[in-house]
Motif scaffolding. Structure first.
Motif, short mmCIF file in Angstrom:
data_model
loop_
_atom_site.label_atom_id
_atom_site.label_comp_id
_atom_site.label_asym_id
_atom_site.label_seq_id
_atom_site.Cartn_x
_atom_site.Cartn_y
_atom_site.Cartn_z
N ARG A 146 -13.68 -2.88 6.56
CA ARG A 146 -12.81 -2.35 7.61
C ARG A 146 -11.41 -2.93 7.40
O ARG A 146 -11.26 -4.15 7.29
N VAL A 147 -10.40 -2.06 7.40
CA VAL A 147 -9.03 -2.47 7.07
C VAL A 147 -8.07 -1.99 8.14
O VAL A 147 -8.15 -0.83 8.58
N LEU A 148 -7.15 -2.86 8.53
CA LEU A 148 -6.06 -2.50 9.43
C LEU A 148 -4.75 -2.60 8.66
O LEU A 148 -4.45 -3.63 8.06
N ASP A 149 -3.97 -1.52 8.69
CA ASP A 149 -2.68 -1.48 7.99
C ASP A 149 -1.57 -1.39 9.04
O ASP A 149 -1.42 -0.37 9.73
N SER A 184 -0.12 2.11 1.42
CA SER A 184 -1.19 1.13 1.23
C SER A 184 -2.50 1.58 1.86
O SER A 184 -3.59 1.25 1.37
N ALA A 185 -2.42 2.35 2.95
CA ALA A 185 -3.65 2.77 3.64
C ALA A 185 -4.48 3.73 2.79
O ALA A 185 -5.72 3.65 2.79
N ILE A 186 -3.84 4.64 2.07
CA ILE A 186 -4.60 5.58 1.24
C ILE A 186 -5.31 4.86 0.09
O ILE A 186 -6.52 5.09 -0.14
N VAL A 196 -7.62 1.79 9.45
CA VAL A 196 -6.79 2.17 10.59
C VAL A 196 -5.34 1.83 10.24
O VAL A 196 -5.02 0.67 9.95
N GLY A 197 -4.49 2.85 10.22
CA GLY A 197 -3.08 2.64 9.95
C GLY A 197 -2.26 2.86 11.21
O GLY A 197 -2.51 3.82 11.96
N PHE A 233 -5.07 7.27 11.64
CA PHE A 233 -3.68 6.83 11.77
C PHE A 233 -3.21 6.98 13.21
O PHE A 233 -3.48 8.00 13.87
N ILE A 234 -2.49 5.97 13.69
CA ILE A 234 -2.06 5.88 15.07
C ILE A 234 -0.55 5.69 15.12
O ILE A 234 0.00 4.84 14.39
#
Length: 272
Positions: free
Chosen positions: A48-51, A59-61, A74-75, A100-101
């Motif tokens: 699980r990654v938070l960007d 970086s999120a892709i 989650v970006g 994405f938020i």
């Protein structure tokens, strides 16, 4: 206030990057350093990654590629226009694991151990309270989780950006910039920030990169797709034409065929 970002600054950031969104994603350095940061963190399937400050997903892709369909990315970014492009990029790749938020990262609140990695590439320096953001990001990491922060070093899109500012300031000395990227550019500043956040010193690598320019005109998207867009937009039409002509002709005269840049990448891992 929006989190710890003053409202006026947040408005300027969103206005500038909304305008720059038509060019932002075409600039290769966002993708180069975004992917490089992800590679250094050695992400694994299912993580699980938070960007934070994710932009268009540079970086999120790549993180979504690494964690696969069993993982989660989650970006978060302040500018909706950039977030929309990140969503489109993820949809094109079929990355349903990426969400994405549009929002202020300073206002985020997650339970402890929510993520296996937290990333921020070229965004942390926009926040007023950087130590607090780092400390909160650390608390969101699971045991063994990794924190990766990338910021610009002192060499930044050179010499084109230097020429741009020289041309702007010649007639408009009070022109201001929304990006405080030089806050963390000095050697050691990024490591000291980790210490001020109550964390151990990270491993920091400084990586240079050169963006080729096929022609001097190829520099201009860098102005239009970065925080420089807001400076340029504030000039009168006549001043805009004069600045652009001066910069392009100087690059042509000096036969500049590339832009030199460097970034500091800090990495820290939470004890398992």
């Amino acid at each position: 206030m929006i989190g710890s970002t003053p409202m006026a600054d947040a408005t300027r950031i969103v206005t500038t990057y909304t305008a720059a969104a038509d060019t932002f994603d075409r600039l290769p350095f966002w993708h180069h350093y975004g992917r490089r940061t992800v590679d250094l963190l050695d992400l694994r399937p299912g993580q699980r990654v938070l960007d934070l400050c994710c932009g268009t997903g540079g970086s999120a892709i790549p993180a979504a590629e690494k964690v696969g369909s069993s993982g989660q990315v989650v970006g978060v970014d302040l500018t909706p226009a950039l977030v929309e492009q990140a969503r489109a990029a993820a949809a094109t790749r079929g990355f349903t694991q990426a969400t994405f938020i549009a929002g202020d990262v300073a206002a985020l609140d997650y339970p402890a151990a929510s993520f296996d990695a937290v990333i921020s590439v070229f965004g942390l320096f926009f926040l007023d309270d950087m130590p607090s953001t780092l400390a909160r990001a650390w608390s969101w990491l699971s045991p063994g989780g990794a924190l990766g922060i990338t910021v610009w070093a002192s060499v930044n899109i050179s010499p084109g950006e230097d020429y741009f500012w020289e041309a702007v300031h010649r007639d408009h000395p009070v022109a201001s910039h929304i990006s405080p990227s030089q806050r963390l550019a000095p050697p050691g500043a990024l490591a000291e920030l980790f210490v001020s956040a109550g964390l151990d010193r990270p491993r920091v690598v400084t990586e240079p990169w050169r963006m080729p320019l096929a022609t001097p005109d190829d520099f201009w998207p860098v102005v239009m797709g970065t925080s420089n867009r807001g400076v340029f937009a504030a000039l009168s039409p006549g001043a805009q034409a004069a600045v652009k002509h001066e910069v392009i002709e100087r690059l042509r005269r000096e036969r500049v065929d590339g832009l030199d840049m460097a970034a500091h990448i800090a990495m820290a891992r939470k004890p398992g």
